[in-house]
Every structure is written in C-alpha cells, then in structure tokens.
Design a protein around this motif. Structure first.
Motif: not given
Length: 575
Positions: A357-359, A464-465, A474-477, A481-486
């Motif tokens: 589901w990462e994609a 993130g906030r 670009a770094l924020v995103r 994405l790293g947070r999303a995977r965790r």
C-alpha cells in the motif's frame, strides 16, 4: 401464541408429575413453563448515559411514563409492560410496594430522587395500556453505562442478562464510544438480537446524518446497508403521539424502527420462541421418559442382580467420562494449534501489507497541498489499513469459523456416541428400550471486530508540522512519506494484533462453552441411571398403599409425557 400457551401448560404438568423421578429435569420443565406461561418478551434498552433511552421508551409506548432530564436520570432498571396503569417496586430487603395509576416514579429510579440507590430498589415495573406492549413485549429501561455512578454500570449489565433482544441507543452528538462497542460485543457473544438506534437525528442535516450512520456501521464492523440501524428523533416522536398523531418526518426514521420492532416481537420472536420451546419440551419429555422407564425396570430386578449391573454400568460410565476428558484435551490442543496458525498468518500479512500500500499512500501525499498534508496523510493511512486489512481479516475469520465448526462437530459426534453407548449399556442392563437423546448442535460465534484508530501518527509528527514553515517543500514531502510508511507499519501491526486477540478470545470462549455443554450431557446420562437405582431402592421398601400411590403417579407422568410429545409432533408436522 396458542402454541406457546399449550406448551407452557404441558411443561408445568411435566414438572409436577416428574419431581419424584428426576428433580433436576422437573426443575427445567418448571423454568420452561415460567417462560412460556408469562408470554413476555424482554427487550432491554441499553447505551451510555444521556443517549435518550428513557425518551425513546416513552415514544414507543406513546406517553411519558419514565422520567427524563438534562442530566443522567435513570439509576434503577425499569420494566415497562402492558396492564392497567400502575407501578410495582421490589426492594433488596424483600419488600414490595404497589401503586395504582400513573404515579411519579422519580423518587425510586432517578439519581436525584434516589441517590446511589440508597432505598435499595432492585427493580421497578411500570404498567401502561399501550398497543405496542399488548402481545407481551416488555421494554426494560436501563441506567446509562459509563456515567459518574458506578452502581449504574452494574445495574445496566444485570439488565442485559436473559433479555430476548436489545435496543442499543446511540446519539449523533457522540456516535460510538469504546464502552458501547464493548456492550455490543457482549450482546453478540450471548446471541442477543440487536436493534441500533441513532437518536437525536433531528440535530443534523441529511448529509451529516448519512456520515454518522456510516461511521457507526464501520465501527460495528458491518456494511452500512446490512446494519439494523435507524436514525430517529425520539423527542418529536413522543410529542407527535401525545398530540394524537403518528410520528412523521420530524421524527426521522422512528416509524420504520417501530414497525421493525413490532414485526420482531409479534412474528419473528414468537416463531423463535415456539421453535425453542418445541426443542426444550421434547428434551425434558424424553429425559423424564427415560427416568420413569429406568425406575420401573430397576424395580423389577432383584437387589443382588441390580447391584451387580450397577457395578458394570459404573465401570462403563467411568471409562466414557475418562475418554471424554481426553477428547476435550484434544479439542483444546487443536484450538491452540489453530490460534497459532492464525497468529502466524496475521503477522505475515502485517509485514507484507505496508509495502503493498506504500504506492497508494505516496500518490495521496504527492497530490496533497502543504496545508492539507498531515490530514491527507492520516486519511490515506487509515483508508489503506481498512481496505487492505478488511478482506484479509474476513478471510481469516472465515477460516477460523470453518475450522472451529469442523473440530466441534467431530467432538459433538464423539460425545453423541459416548452418550449413546451409555444409554445402550443402560438399556441392556435394565432390559428396556430408552428414547434417544440428541446432544446439542454447535453454535457459531458472532463477529465482533472493529477498527480502532486512536491516534495515527509518530514521534516525528511535530517535526512534520514545523516543517511546513522551516523546510523546503520537497523535503517536507519526503519526510511525510517516511512517516506514512512508519504509520502503515504501526497500524497494520496493531490491527493484526487486535484481530489475533479477538479471534483467540472468541475461539476459547466457544471451546469452553462447548466442552461444558458436552460434559453436562454425559453427567446427565450417568445421573439418570443413579436416580433410577435410588428409586428402585425406595420402591422395595414401600407398603401396599404407597405402591398404589406410586403407580398412580407413574400413570400421571406417562400421560403428561404423551401430551407433551404429541404437542411437539403436531408442531413439527405443521412446519
């Protein structure tokens, strides 16, 4: 209801006639008669405090028989039944108080009138001549769970015991709490039919009501269209009835809910009661027939021969009981193996799913604005977990249920064989033919899983906030994405653990109940033989007059058995 009444009378006659042969079975017949002769169906109205339960009951009966208020009110379970207007209260010290007419009961059942239930009120019955109650429906208004008063939780839990169905009252302003989920799970575990009412629906517009309906259905683990849930406005429904008109659109779906409740109590519940009564009446009839046949046969055998035969039967019973304990141990071992397999399957899925589901989450995050990034991230993770986990969870639940049914059915077959062997042994020893006794069927466990997204986030959420203001987009995103995977890892792992706990608990509960029921069947068979021997001993010591009285009592019991058997046969033939 005529079938129910006839079966109630037959059960009562069996109870009176069978006490001298098997007191335990006669007591079961008495309890069956109590349930059937009353012809009352108890529907408990449950939920947390301030959901509008008392108002809903008042709306159903069409008059304000129960006190309501702006603070938690009900503190004692109150039954509302059909009859001439009046109130009866029962107290812990054994007292009973009766009042005629529509009197104020606030001093008995409310926290303000009876704080902490200092009066020791055990229960209150309010009678009202309401059409919805005419066929035996009894509405039980329960104290609100999770109020500030601990005794309310105890009283609410007690009111659920033995109810025929439950109305779970939720509210649009606090749709579904953890306590309410647990309450529904308890009702489902006990096989109680539930109706769900989302009260105060007049406080929301149609779109918001639909959203809340979906949230509740999802929280209870069912598709919205499959959940028996009605969005109602109990207050306007009561006002309409008090004005002499049926509730209209202002009461939302109240009319549809009331119609469904009537169908259940007047048609479905009566049918279910008659079916259950037929099975129970046939069972007590067969067991009493066994008792009287064995007693008569034992009395025809001389004492020395009977003693020798009982020694043989005791040895056979001991062997079958030991074999049953081995069967039960094997069943519990098989259940433990199944639990380990389910745990392995769930853990493997939790490891694989985040990558799958990462994609999808990446696409959602890439398409979000910087302002909506955190909320988009949270929704994407939750949607991924629900979509990815739900089908796998249902697949595992189906596998667990099918496996359990297969194991329990094998166990039931073995127990039926052991009961049959014991009864065949008794038939040979006493030289009579005994009626068959059927071991209970396996019952299915009810699904009770719900998602629990208490907090989707991680230790980097604060970063993130801040990153919205201090770091390049670009770094924020990339950080998002790293947070999303965790978060995917955490949520899939958490819900796999919850599913494992849920399935394990349900399997173990089903196994324990089933083993207890099977053990009771073997114990009842052995106990019947022992009672017959004791009865024979009493017969040998009777004088002529006592023997004549015994024979007359035996005739009455056989006649009662014939009546009950004919009733059951007639009902089954009419299906």
């Amino acid at each position: 209801m005529s079938d129910v009444g006839a079966m109630g009378r037959a059960a009562r006659t069996l109870a009176r006639a069978g006490r001298g042969w098997d007191p335990a079975v006669a007591e079961r017949a008495d309890q069956l008669a109590d349930r059937l002769e009353r012809g009352r169906f108890h529907v408990s109205v449950v939920g947390e405090f301030k959901r509008g339960k008392s108002t809903l009951v008042n709306a159903l009966v069409g008059t304000a028989v129960l006190p309501t208020g702006v603070v938690p009110v009900t503190t004692v379970s109150t039954e509302v039944s059909y009859g001439a207007s009046g109130v009866t209260a029962w107290f812990a010290d054994g007292r009973r108080e009766d009042r005629v007419g529509h009197v104020d009961i606030a001093h008995l059942v409310t926290e303000s009138g009876n704080p902490g239930n200092r009066l020791g009120v055990q229960s209150v019955e309010v009678r009202v001549e309401s059409d919805i109650l005419r066929d035996g429906l009894v509405l039980v208004d329960t104290p609100g769970a999770n109020s500030a008063h601990a005794h309310n939780d105890l009283s609410a839990a007690a009111a659920v015991e033995g109810c025929d169905a439950a109305i779970v009252v939720l509210s649009v302003d606090a749709p579904l709490s953890q306590r309410e989920r647990a309450m529904v799970e308890l009702l489902r575990d006990r096989g109680v039919r539930c109706f769900f009412v989302l009260n105060k629906a007049d406080h929301l517009d149609a779109a918001d009501t639909a959203t809340v309906r979906g949230y509740v259905a999802e929280g209870l683990g069912q598709p919205s269209g499959d959940l028996p849930l009605w969005c109602v406005a109990a207050g306007p429904a009561l006002h309409a009835k008090q004005a002499g008109r049926p509730p209209g659109p202002e009461a939302q779906e109240f009319a549809a809910f009331e119609a469904a409740l009537r169908r259940f109590t007047e048609i479905e519940l009566v049918h279910e009661r008659v079916e259950a009564a037929t099975r129970a009446l046939q069972d007590v009839s067969d067991r009493l027939e066994t008792a009287v046949e064995l007693s008569s046969a034992a009395a025809r055998i001389d004492r020395e021969a009977l003693s020798a035969r009982l020694v043989r039967f005791t040895a056979a019973a001991t062997a079958q009981s030991a074999a049953f304990r081995d069967d039960a141990a094997l069943l519990r071992r098989d259940v433990a193996v199944l639990e380990r397999r389910l745990a392995t399957n769930l853990a493997g899925f939790a490891r694989r799913a985040p990558e799958d589901w990462e994609a999808t989450v990446r696409s959602a995050v890439d398409g979000a604005s910087s302002v909506d990034l955190d909320s988009t991230l949270r929704r994407a993770v939750e949607d991924a977990v629900r979509s990815g986990f739900d089908s796998f969870r249902l697949q595992e639940e189906g596998f667990a249920e099918a496996s359990w049914q297969e194991m329990a059915s094998r166990m039931r077959t073995r127990v039926q064989q052991r009961v049959d062997r014991l009864r065949a042994e008794a038939s040979d020893l006493f030289e009579i033919r005994l009626p068959e006794v059927t071991v209970p069927q396996v019952t299915a466990e009810q699904e009770g899983f719900f998602y629990l997204f208490l907090h989707v986030g991680s230790s980097t959420e604060a970063l993130g906030r801040v990153a919205h203001h201090l770091l390049p987009a670009a770094l924020v995103r990339r950080l998002a994405l790293g947070r999303a995977r965790r978060q995917l890892d955490d949520e899939f792992d958490k819900h796999a653990g919850r599913a494992r706990y849920d399935l394990t608990r349900r399997l173990e509960a089903a196994c324990n109940r089933f083993v207890d029921a099977m053990a009771a069947e073997i114990e009842a068979t052995v106990g019947t033989i022992s009672l017959a021997a004791d009865r024979a001993e009493q017969l040998w010591q009777m004088n002529v007059e006592q023997l004549a009285a015994h024979r007359a009592a035996e005739v009455r019991l056989r006649e009662a058995i014939d009546v009950a058997t004919d009733l059951c046969r007639t009902h089954r033939a009419g299906l």
